[in-house]
Design an enzyme around this catalytic site. Structure first.
Site, PDB file in Angstrom:
ATOM      1  CE  LYS A 228      39.477  37.155 102.519  1.00 62.16           C
ATOM      2  NZ  LYS A 228      39.760  38.402 101.732  1.00 62.16           N
TER       3      LYS A 228
HETATM    4  C1  PLP Z   1      39.411  39.696 102.176  1.00 62.18           C
HETATM    5  C2  PLP Z   1      40.069  40.824 101.483  1.00 62.18           C
HETATM    6  C3  PLP Z   1      40.124  42.126 102.059  1.00 62.18           C
HETATM    7  C4  PLP Z   1      39.457  42.466 103.390  1.00 62.18           C
HETATM    8  O1  PLP Z   1      40.115  41.873 104.465  1.00 62.18           O
HETATM    9  P1  PLP Z   1      39.442  41.822 105.923  1.00 62.18           P
HETATM   10  O2  PLP Z   1      40.362  41.006 106.752  1.00 62.18           O
HETATM   11  O3  PLP Z   1      38.100  41.178 105.725  1.00 62.18           O
HETATM   12  O4  PLP Z   1      39.320  43.227 106.392  1.00 62.18           O
HETATM   13  C5  PLP Z   1      40.814  43.106 101.374  1.00 62.18           C
HETATM   14  N1  PLP Z   1      41.394  42.865 100.160  1.00 62.18           N
HETATM   15  C6  PLP Z   1      41.346  41.646  99.576  1.00 62.18           C
HETATM   16  C7  PLP Z   1      41.979  41.455  98.254  1.00 62.18           C
HETATM   17  C8  PLP Z   1      40.697  40.588 100.211  1.00 62.18           C
HETATM   18  O5  PLP Z   1      40.649  39.371  99.614  1.00 62.18           O
END
Ligand code: PLP
Length: 468
Positions: free
Chosen positions: A112
């Site tokens: 993120k």
């Molecule tokens: C948020 C997250 C996901 C999922 O990502 P999306 O964009 O919501 O599909 C997968 N792995 C980790 C470690 C995350 O923090």
């Protein structure tokens, strides 16, 4: 570039307006009105660019004239300057046709950061140029809170309040939020569950007087700018593996469908992506959708990959918009039916169209631990449970077909150390920049699960800021 809502009844907006709006006024999500194209010649020229230089070129067409290019270039350089690996998103070969791309070298060790480090800077820039301020309010069960805090800390136009359920986030996750010493960062430990925190945030946004007086804002995953920033690493992986002259596939561990949707945009822009493997844990609404053509809500069950524990994938609506021929009215009716009936079915033609691009995959907790162990024995690499689901999906896909498959590794193993230790007997270490995390002083406020108490606390903090 202008943006339209997936439900067809909200005004068209420019990039800066979409950035601040988040959700559209008709309840839809904003998407670009057309897809910018990257030509084959451009792809060849872009091979070998630094990540930041590539990022500016990929994202520039989405900005229109909302953000001047020199300022944008500075923001991109600063955003990726916070990463602790010179390649920003290094790739590792794990098998003959199998690669992983590590998206966890940012300040909070999860993918993120790739979007939020830039979005925080964009927010601050756009707010400052409108002479505006915003109070970001959000709830977190772990990853999103720390990424949002790192993105907003010390930004002049932003105060950020993050609610987390007291005692129910891991010590590493809590400390990544509470040890940030910035004055504009406020951590509220709520005596309740994650759902209580989310309900409190919703209630604050529904309290119109509060929302307008304190200029509430959100940086959640439906924000278009987050998707935009995530397109870049798909292009990077493609160029590394020979695009435009060779096609590739991606396996993406998925929750809200934001990450994999960004890949879909890269393909719309011309990157030769053959297929996306959409990988889920036991919360498999998407896997079932691709298998059966029907999307049906079940309850959420906790798993070893909590960032993928979702009931509904909010960003899927952006894909559905295209499957419905960009007919916002028709999609709005479908989404309303889905909200009421907790189920919706694609027509056979739409289901078939979706399967041209996507295939589903699911892995249980047992399978996840086995995959972490298997990869460690085979290559010596330690991977986190989310990444393990993507890599297992990619390994299976690599056996069928001869184009390379890139698995997106979304979190650092030390962020989910317990599961990694269970699978391998080894406790992964935090990177040097966070080595003293467990001894840094914490700042947080304990509050009851009560809307009035939370709003009163936020009011008081904001009043203190003004007089400070
Ligand atoms: C948020 C997250 C996901 C999922 O990502 P999306 O964009 O919501 O599909 C997968 N792995 C980790 C470690 C995350 O923090």
């Amino acid at each position: 570039m202008r943006y339209i809502s997936t439900r067809g009844a909200a005004p068209m907006l420019s990039f800066d307006e979409v950035l601040l709006a988040g959700l559209a006024s008709d309840g839809g999500l904003y998407v670009p009105e057309s897809w910018p194209q990257i030509s084959a010649a451009e792809m060849r020229r872009w091979r070998g660019l630094s990540y930041a230089d590539l990022a500016v070129r990929v994202m520039a067409p989405f900005l229109g004239d909302a953000v001047p290019l020199p300022a944008f270039e500075r923001m991109v350089r600063d955003a990726y300057g916070t990463f602790d690996h010179p390649a920003i998103v290094p790739m590792k070969q794990l098998g003959e046709r199998l690669w992983s791309m590590e998206l966890f070298h940012g300040p909070t060790l999860a993918f993120k950061d790739l979007a939020l480090q830039l979005v925080g800077r964009l927010y601050d820039h756009v707010l400052a140029s409108h002479n505006a301020r915003v109070t970001i309010v959000g709830a977190t069960s772990g990853d999103t809170g720390s990424a949002a805090i790192e993105a907003c800390r010390d930004r002049k136009s932003i105060e950020i309040f993050i609610l987390h359920p007291e005692g129910r986030v891991s010590p590493v996750q809590r400390r990544q939020m509470t040890t940030v010493p910035s004055k504009n960062v406020h951590n509220l430990a709520v005596q309740g569950s994650f759902d209580d925190c989310q309900d409190l945030v919703k209630a604050m946004f529904n309290d119109r007087a509060f929302r307008e007086t304190y200029k509430l804002g959100a940086v959640n995953s439906i924000n278009w700018a987050r998707i935009m920033a995530q397109i870049v690493y798909y292009v990077r992986a493609g160029l590394e593996l020979g695009a435009p002259d060779r096609a590739l596939r991606f396996a993406v561990p998925t929750g809200n469908f934001g990450n994999v949707y960004a890949g879909y945009v890269a393909r719309q822009m011309g990157l030769p992506i053959e297929k996306f493997v959409v990988a889920s844990n036991r919360n498999d609404i998407l896997t079932r959708l691709f298998e059966t053509g029907t999307m049906e809500i079940h309850g959420v069950e906790p798993s070893l990959s909590p960032s993928m524990d979702i009931q509904v994938s909010s960003n899927l609506e952006r894909l559905l918009f295209d499957l419905y021929g960009r007919d916002g009215k028709a999609l709005a009716a479908e989404m309303e039916g889905f909200r009421k009936g907790k189920s919706m079915s694609l027509s056979p033609a739409r289901h078939k169209a979706a399967l041209e691009w996507f295939q589903g995959f699911r892995l249980s907790d047992e399978g996840t631990l086995a995959e972490i162990g298997r990869l460690h024995r085979l290559t010596g690499e330690l991977i986190d449970p989310h990444s393990a689901i993507g890599i297992a999906a990619a390994a299976e896909a690599a056996k069928a077909g001869d184009t390379p498959v890139v698995a997106l590794a979304t979190a650092h193993p030390a962020k989910f150390a317990e599961a990694v230790k269970r699978a391998t007997g080894i406790e992964p270490a935090l990177p040097p920049a966070l080595a003293d995390l467990m001894t840094r002083p914490e700042r947080l406020e304990r509050l009851p699960n009560d809307l009035n108490a939370i709003e009163a606390h936020i009011k008081q903090r904001l009043a203190e800021e003004v007089h400070a």
